[in-house]
Design an enzyme around this catalytic site. Structure first.
Site, short mmCIF file in Angstrom:
data_model
loop_
_atom_site.label_atom_id
_atom_site.label_comp_id
_atom_site.label_asym_id
_atom_site.label_seq_id
_atom_site.Cartn_x
_atom_site.Cartn_y
_atom_site.Cartn_z
N THR A 297 20.32 32.49 46.41
CA THR A 297 19.42 33.19 46.08
C THR A 297 18.30 32.46 45.19
O THR A 297 17.04 32.71 45.34
CB THR A 297 19.75 34.46 44.94
OG1 THR A 297 20.80 35.35 45.83
CG2 THR A 297 18.82 35.27 44.49
N THR B 62 25.72 32.46 44.68
CA THR B 62 26.94 33.17 43.60
C THR B 62 28.05 33.53 44.20
O THR B 62 29.10 33.46 43.55
CB THR B 62 26.21 34.08 42.71
OG1 THR B 62 25.73 35.10 43.48
CG2 THR B 62 24.95 33.41 41.88
N ASP B 63 28.11 34.15 45.51
CA ASP B 63 29.19 34.85 46.10
C ASP B 63 30.49 34.09 46.19
O ASP B 63 31.46 34.46 45.98
CB ASP B 63 28.71 35.34 47.45
CG ASP B 63 27.94 36.70 47.32
OD1 ASP B 63 27.66 37.24 46.10
OD2 ASP B 63 27.38 37.09 48.26
N THR C 199 48.14 36.88 40.19
CA THR C 199 48.02 38.36 39.74
C THR C 199 46.71 38.77 39.94
O THR C 199 45.84 38.18 40.00
CB THR C 199 48.23 38.50 38.22
OG1 THR C 199 48.14 39.99 37.79
CG2 THR C 199 47.43 37.56 37.36
N THR D 49 35.23 32.91 37.88
CA THR D 49 35.36 33.83 38.63
C THR D 49 33.83 34.63 38.67
O THR D 49 33.35 34.82 37.90
CB THR D 49 36.25 34.83 38.88
OG1 THR D 49 36.80 35.39 39.94
CG2 THR D 49 36.45 35.90 37.67
#
Length: 338
Positions: free
Chosen positions: A14, A90-91, A272, A162
């Site tokens: 972006t 960023t993804d 998890t 993340t």
């Protein structure tokens, strides 16, 4: 004082996009021209050189080929520069940063991933501040010598990060590990959280395996959905996303399927769903199942780090060595004292 040198690598994303007013879509433009919009870059007491992917990529297309391309570029220019800044969408930024943290062993220089939620040309863009601060960090003697992500005032360990939001400027979080630095009026570094310094020769690994899969558990998951993945001969390693502290349904068919896969030499890593916290394998009966069949606890590793670590290990070492290393901390990606 010797003038520092930073290499800026633009992959796409972006930060280097403009809006096509006919289609309404964001499209890549000549990033070299966009850099001229940031005169502050000329005020740095360091030399900034730039390399651009000839065809900028959407980060949704980033994967092993992108990681290998970045590693080859960094290796080629490693001795010439004091630090590196990688502009990336960023993804999948956390995946790419995690991959490089494993594939570049004994790193001696800072590599900072950054990008933006809004294109650099937009008035309210977060890209200018992210880029300027990333370059300042990459050229600083105080910076951690590891792969990081800088976004919205925080420098985070790459393989502990993340993507948390597609809407806000603070798009990334590191819930299980503190920031390596925080940028306010001054940049406050937190060296007590850095990886230990070493003097080993940096190694650039260039092999990864795509023979992995992810099984995400949810209530009511079917036997054929799980066994289809576990029995696929192309899957040599499987990352499980389990409930809470590492629990799975207590079903005989599931125990048999996992045991069979592990007996066939496949690696099973238990992670998890939860963003905060980690696996405590054996705390409950429904996670003791995984210990009994020989699954490896991922502790508080992120999904991004789990996937890329397994891809790196299976592509680089024998299955036996990959299994041993999967349970070890290689680059600060998880805590062992849980």
């Amino acid at each position: 004082m010797k003038k520092k040198k930073v290499l800026l690598i633009y992959t796409g994303g972006t930060i280097g996009m403009v809006k096509n007013h006919l289609t309404g879509r964001l499209e890549p433009v000549d990033f070299d021209n966009l850099l001229s919009q940031i005169p502050a870059l000329k005020k740095f007491n360091c030399r900034i050189d730039a390399l651009f992917f000839s065809v900028p990529i959407d980060s949704s297309d980033a994967g092993p080929e992108t990681w290998l391309k970045l590693i080859k570029l960094i290796e080629k220019h490693y001795e010439k520069y004091d630090g590196f800044v990688i502009l990336h969408g960023t993804d999948t930024m956390a995946y790419s940063a995690s991959a490089l943290s494993f594939m570049i062993e004994d790193l001696q220089k800072p590599i900072v991933f950054t990008g933006s939620q809004l294109p650099l040309e937009m008035i309210r863009t977060d890209g200018k501040e992210n880029l300027i601060t990333s370059i300042e960090i990459a050229s600083s003697d105080k910076a951690p010598k590891e792969v990081c992500i800088y976004f919205e005032d925080l420098l985070l360990r790459g393989n502990r990060t993340t993507k948390f939001s597609s809407e806000h400027f603070d798009a990334f979080k590191s819930p299980n590990f503190p920031p390596l630095a925080e940028a306010g009026v001054h940049i406050e570094y937190n060296p007590k959280f850095y990886l230990p310094a070493n003097r080993k020769k940096t190694q650039f690994h260039k092999t990864v395996s795509d023979k992995i899969a992810v099984i995400t558990f949810y209530p009511g998951i079917r036997e054929d959905q799980v066994t289809g993945v576990l029995e696929n001969e192309n899957n040599k390693g499987i990352v499980l996303q389990t409930f809470g502290s590492g629990n799975i349904p207590n079903q005989d068919w599931l125990r048999r399927a996992l045991d069979k896969a592990i007996q066939e030499g496949k690696l099973i890593l238990n992670t998890t769903h939860c963003i905060d916290g980690g696996v405590e394998q054996g705390k409950y009966e429904n996670s003791a199942i995984l210990s009994e069949v020989g699954a490896i606890s991922g502790l508080d590793i992120s999904l991004e780090a789990a996937v890329t670590k397994m891809m790196f290990l299976l592509g680089t070492y024998s299955t036996a060595k990959a299994k041993r290393l999967l349970a070890e901390v290689l680059s600060g990606e998880m805590e062992t004292n849980q």
